[in-house]
Every structure is written in C-alpha cells, then in structure tokens.
Design a protein around this motif. Structure first.
Motif, mmCIF file in Angstrom:
data_model
loop_
_atom_site.group_PDB
_atom_site.id
_atom_site.type_symbol
_atom_site.label_atom_id
_atom_site.label_comp_id
_atom_site.label_asym_id
_atom_site.label_seq_id
_atom_site.Cartn_x
_atom_site.Cartn_y
_atom_site.Cartn_z
ATOM 1 N N GLY A 2 0.704 -1.057 -0.244
ATOM 2 C CA GLY A 2 0.155 0.127 -0.205
ATOM 3 C C GLY A 2 0.933 0.897 0.052
ATOM 4 O O GLY A 2 0.085 1.958 -0.664
ATOM 5 N N ARG A 34 1.945 1.800 -2.908
ATOM 6 C CA ARG A 34 1.034 2.774 -4.399
ATOM 7 C C ARG A 34 1.300 3.949 -4.188
ATOM 8 O O ARG A 34 0.877 4.466 -5.383
ATOM 9 C CB ARG A 34 -0.149 1.794 -4.073
ATOM 10 N N LEU A 35 1.409 4.134 -3.212
ATOM 11 C CA LEU A 35 0.967 5.962 -2.915
ATOM 12 C C LEU A 35 2.278 6.369 -3.268
ATOM 13 O O LEU A 35 2.016 7.633 -3.949
ATOM 14 C CB LEU A 35 0.703 5.959 -1.549
ATOM 15 N N TRP A 82 -1.876 5.715 4.536
ATOM 16 C CA TRP A 82 -1.461 5.045 3.029
ATOM 17 C C TRP A 82 -2.742 5.006 2.080
ATOM 18 O O TRP A 82 -2.126 5.444 0.827
ATOM 19 C CB TRP A 82 -0.645 4.234 3.226
ATOM 20 N N ASP A 83 -3.528 5.514 1.978
ATOM 21 C CA ASP A 83 -5.402 5.115 1.407
ATOM 22 C C ASP A 83 -5.445 6.760 0.811
ATOM 23 O O ASP A 83 -6.880 6.607 0.967
ATOM 24 C CB ASP A 83 -5.697 4.012 0.786
#
Length: 207
Positions: free
Chosen positions: A42, A45-46, A187-188
């Motif tokens: 995760g 991805r950020l 992180w999302d």
C-alpha cells in the motif's frame, strides 16, 4: 588524539541484540503475508502515484524490500538502504533489480558509495522513524534532504504510541529543512485529524 565518538545504535539494532532471531521472523512474516494474498504494498502504491515513470526512489529503511521492490517493478530506479544485513539479504533474494545497501541512515552518504543523490522521492515507511536512536532523528531527516533532487519529496509513515510524538517529529522535520505539504492518517489517503493514530507526511525541501 581524541578517540572518535562511538556510533549510536538504533533501537532496531538494540532489539536485534536482545533477540537475534527477530529479523528472520520479520522476513518470514511478510513472506507469509504475501503468499497468503495480503496487500503488503500500500505504501508503494501511494509513492508510485506521486511519480513520473522512471523516477529515482530512495527506500530509506527498506527492510526486506517490499516497498522498493514494487516500485522497481512499476518502472522506477530504486536504491534501498537498511541497517539490518538480514533484511537487506532478503530484499536481494526476493526483489532483484534495485540497489540494496546495508547502511546507517544517520550516516547516509550515498555519493561516497558511488550512488548519485538527486532522488525524486525518499520514502521512509514501516515505522522506521520510530526505530531510530532519538539522538539521530534530525540527522536522519537532514540526510534525506541532502539526497533530494530538485522538486523532490520526502514521505514518511509511522504509528502513534511508539515513542515519537507526531508534533515532535514535525518539529524535527522543520529543523532538518523540510516543509510538511500534506498530512494523512493512512497510506490510502484518509485525512489526518487530531485523533489519528497514524501519520503519513509528505514533505518538500524548505525554501
């Protein structure tokens, strides 16, 4: 002649000294999570969403390589540094391609090791900041600044109740020459509030 000042071990190194098998269990844990289909990237991805393809990434406190490995697979040039040789060996085995180095973030000088500075992003995930020796925190953050390229950013993430208060950390980052541009609680991309128990901070170099 005065003897050189002894190097201050990180909290992670102190943990390993008390329990030499800790690193191996850590590696096995994330290998098991990945094998079971859990999301272990995760953070990566950020970072990937922030970057143009083919950017340069410094994975500071890279651990066993899950973040840097994913970013390399996404098309970026990745250098990972960690103080723990067991974790670096696991990164080399599981995620070939990036440059994985054993090194102390408090003494970070990649040009002296033949690796150019000028990174587009320095990412420090996995609660790494809380495993630093407190006396080295500002030095580590200042090292991140020195390794940034023009327009580069530093992204960190760690949880509360780990011995490093968010307000203290943000003050240390400012002292080191960083300006906080964005604060999140995950992180999302969930927003940070006064009640958040996790901080993801995106910094740029202070003017």
């Amino acid at each position: 002649m005065d003897a050189p000042n002894p190097r201050t071990p990180s909290r992670w190194e102190e943990l390993i000294a008390e329990d030499p098998a800790h690193s191996t269990r850590y590696v096995d844990r994330f290998r098991s999570l990945a094998a079971e289909g859990h999301d272990i990237v995760g953070e990566a991805r950020l970072i990937d969403a922030m970057l143009a393809r083919g950017s340069r990434v410094l994975d500071a406190g890279c651990g066993a390589g899950r973040t840097g490995g994913h970013l390399f697979a996404a098309g970026h040039t990745v250098v990972g540094v960690d103080v723990d040789p067991v974790l670096v060996a696991a990164a080399e085995a599981d995620y070939p391609g990036p440059t994985w180095l054993v090194g102390d973030l408090a003494e970070l000088d990649l040009p002296a090791r033949g690796v150019a500075a000028g990174f587009d992003v320095v990412v420090c995930a996995g609660n790494v900041m809380t495993f630093l020796a407190p006396s080295t925190r500002v030095a580590v953050l200042a090292g991140f600044v020195r390794h940034l390229g023009p327009g580069g950013r530093v992204v960190t993430g760690f949880g509360a109740d780990r011995g490093y208060g968010f307000a203290e950390f943000l003050a240390d980052a400012e002292t080191a020459g960083l300006t906080a541009d964005l604060r999140l609680s995950t992180w999302d991309l969930r927003p940070f509030t006064v009640d958040s128990d996790f901080l993801v901070a995106v910094f740029s170099r202070s003017a």
